[in-house]
Design an enzyme around this catalytic site. Structure first.
Site, PDB file in Angstrom:
ATOM      1  N   HIS A  33      -8.230  -4.915   0.179  1.00 12.11           N
ATOM      2  CA  HIS A  33      -6.753  -4.508  -0.014  1.00 12.11           C
ATOM      3  C   HIS A  33      -5.581  -4.922   1.388  1.00 12.11           C
ATOM      4  O   HIS A  33      -4.702  -5.313   1.539  1.00 12.11           O
ATOM      5  CB  HIS A  33      -7.308  -2.804  -0.095  1.00 12.11           C
ATOM      6  N   SER A  50       1.037  -1.334  -0.106  1.00 14.83           N
ATOM      7  CA  SER A  50       0.198  -0.410  -0.109  1.00 14.83           C
ATOM      8  C   SER A  50       1.172   1.325  -0.020  1.00 14.83           C
ATOM      9  O   SER A  50       1.268   1.188  -1.062  1.00 14.83           O
ATOM     10  CB  SER A  50      -0.777  -0.213   1.239  1.00 14.83           C
ATOM     11  N   ASP A  81      -9.090  -6.455  -4.353  1.00 10.95           N
ATOM     12  CA  ASP A  81      -8.339  -4.822  -4.205  1.00 10.95           C
ATOM     13  C   ASP A  81      -8.971  -4.412  -5.104  1.00 10.95           C
ATOM     14  O   ASP A  81      -8.787  -4.073  -6.336  1.00 10.95           O
ATOM     15  CB  ASP A  81      -7.235  -4.680  -3.938  1.00 10.95           C
TER      16      ASP A  81
END
Length: 382
Positions: free
Chosen positions: A357, A159, A324
Site C-alpha cells: 500500500h 489512500s 497492496d
C-alpha cells in the site's frame, strides 16, 4: 538517509506554511458544528492568470500540509510526497499551482482535538466532533474560495486522500476537472475496519489515554500510539517488500541459541511506532480512522456504485499496486468498471510494485510515469 538538497532543480525548495481562519458556524455531517476553524496549508508553483492550473493534494491518514519542499536549508527530510511534487516531477509545479492542506481534525496546525475549545478554554480532546470525508471536502472548498479558485484542474490523493478526491467529484462536480484516486477504495472492507478497531483499542486501552483527556493531564498514550502505528504500518507493507528489505536478518542476539534475539524487522517497527507517537495525536488518530470506516458514497445512491459515478462530471484516473492487500487492485478495478458503465472518461493502471500500500508514497518509476503522463495530458480551462 538524506534526501536531495533544497537546491535540487527538481525541488520546490524552501516553503512556508500558511493558515486560513474561518468564522462559523461550520455544519458537520454529524449534526454538530464548529464555531470557527483554521486550516493550515502550503502552496507550490504559481497560479496562472485565468486560475485554471490549480491542483489540490488530499492527504492520507498520517499526512498533513507539508507535502513537498523543505522548511530549512539544513533539513534533510522534505515533505511527505516530495517524490511526486516539484518542477518536472509527476505533479509538475512548473505547470500546476499545487495546494496541500492539513485536514480539519488534524494535529499539524488545523483545528482539531489538540486545539482549544472556546466553550471551555481547554483542549477539545474527545469532545471534538466527529468529522467525515464530506466534511473535509466542504472545508477544502472553503479554502478554495478563500484562494480564489473556482475549479480544480485536478484533485489528487492516495489512500484516504483518494477517497477525498472521489468525494470532491461528488460534492462539487462542476469544480473538478479530473479526479486521481491512488491505492484507494470506494469503501472499507470488514477486514480493514477490523484493523482500524484493533488500533483504536490499543490507544484507548493505554492507561495514559485518560478517556481522551491526556493533554489536560500532561501525558501522552505513547504505548497505545506505538502499537497502533506498528499494526498499521505492517499492513501497509507487502510480504515481498518486507522480505526484500529485512528477510530474517537478526539485529541483535544469537539465533542459534535463541538468546537475546531481535530481528531487524522488529527493530524497524519499533522505530516507526516510537517516531509516530512523538508527532501524532491519539484523538486525531481515532477521528481519522473513523472517517475511513464511515466513507461509503454509494450509500446515498442505493449502494449502486454505477449511479454514484453517474453523479460525477470529472475525468477519472485510478492507480493501484499489485501487492497492496490493504486496498487491493480489485477495488480500483471495481471503481473503474463502475465509472465506465456510468459513462465517465476513465483511465486505470495497476502498477507492479513490491512495496504494498505504501507504494503510492515511494519513487516507483512506473507509477510516477503514469501519474505524470496523465496530468500532463489534462487540458487546463477555467
Amino acid at each position: 538517509m538524506a534526501q536531495a538538497a533544497p537546491s535540487d532543480q527538481h525541488s520546490v525548495g524552501l516553503v512556508t506554511a500558511e493558515s486560513a481562519d474561518f468564522s462559523g458556524p461550520f455544519p458537520l455531517a454529524s449534526g454538530e458544528s464548529l464555531p470557527a476553524y483554521t486550516l493550515v496549508y502550503e502552496c507550490y508553483g504559481a497560479l496562472n492568470a485565468d486560475r485554471s492550473n490549480a491542483l489540490l493534494i488530499c492527504h492520507a491518514l498520517s499526512g498533513h500540509h507539508h507535502a513537498a519542499g523543505y522548511y530549512d536549508l539544513e533539513d534533510p527530510k522534505p515533505g511527505w510526497w516530495d517524490t511526486a511534487i516539484g518542477p518536472g516531477k509527476a505533479i509538475d509545479t512548473n505547470r500546476f499551482f499545487v495546494v496541500a492542506l492539513n485536514n480539519l481534525g488534524g494535529c499539524h496546525g488545523s483545528t482539531g482535538p489538540t486545539s482549544t475549545n472556546p466553550a471551555t478554554g481547554r483542549p477539545y480532546g474527545p469532545d471534538f466532533p466527529t468529522v467525515t470525508v464530506p466534511d473535509w471536502v466542504n472545508a477544502q472548498a472553503a479554502l478554495a474560495d478563500r484562494l480564489g479558485i473556482e475549479r480544480w484542474a485536478a484533485v489528487v490523493g492516495g489512500s484516504l486522500g483518494g477517497m477525498q478526491a472521489l468525494q470532491w467529484a461528488l460534492s462539487y462536480p462542476d469544480r473538478v476537472g479530473a479526479t486521481v484516486a491512488i491505492a484507494s477504495t470506494p469503501r472499507l472492507s470488514a477486514q480493514n475496519i477490523a484493523f482500524n478497531e484493533i488500533a483504536r483499542q490499543a490507544i484507548t486501552a493505554d492507561p495514559d489515554f485518560r478517556e481522551g483527556r491526556y493533554l489536560e493531564a500532561g501525558v501522552v498514550p505513547t504505548a497505545g500510539l506505538r502499537l497502533a502505528r506498528m499494526l498499521g504500518h505492517v499492513t501497509y507493507q507487502s510480504d515481498d517488500g518486507l522480505r526484500e528489505k529485512f528477510g530474517r536478518a537478526v539485529r541483535t542476539g544469537d539465533l542459534d541459541i535463541l538468546q537475546d534475539v531481535q530481528f531487524q524487522v522488529e527493530s524497524y517497527l519499533q522505530y516507526q511506532g516510537k517516531s509516530f507517537s512523538r508527532r501524532f495525536d491519539a484523538n486525531t488518530y481515532l477521528l481519522m480512522t473513523r472517517a475511513l470506516d464511515y466513507f461509503d458514497p454509494a450509500r446515498a445512491f442505493g449502494d449502486d456504485l454505477v449511479a454514484t459515478f453517474a453523479a460525477m462530471k470529472a475525468k477519472l484516473l485510478f492507480i493501484s499496486f499489485t501487492t497492496d492487500w490493504r486496498f487491493p487492485s480489485a477495488r480500483s478495478r471495481e471503481m473503474a468498471l463502475a465509472a465506465l458503465r456510468a459513462g465517465r472518461e476513465v483511465s486505470y493502471v495497476d502498477v507492479d510494485a513490491a512495496q504494498g500500500h505504501d507504494a503510492f508514497l515511494l519513487p516507483v518509476p512506473r507509477y510516477l510515469e503514469v501519474l505524470g503522463t496523465y496530468l500532463r495530458g489534462l487540458e487546463l480551462r477555467p
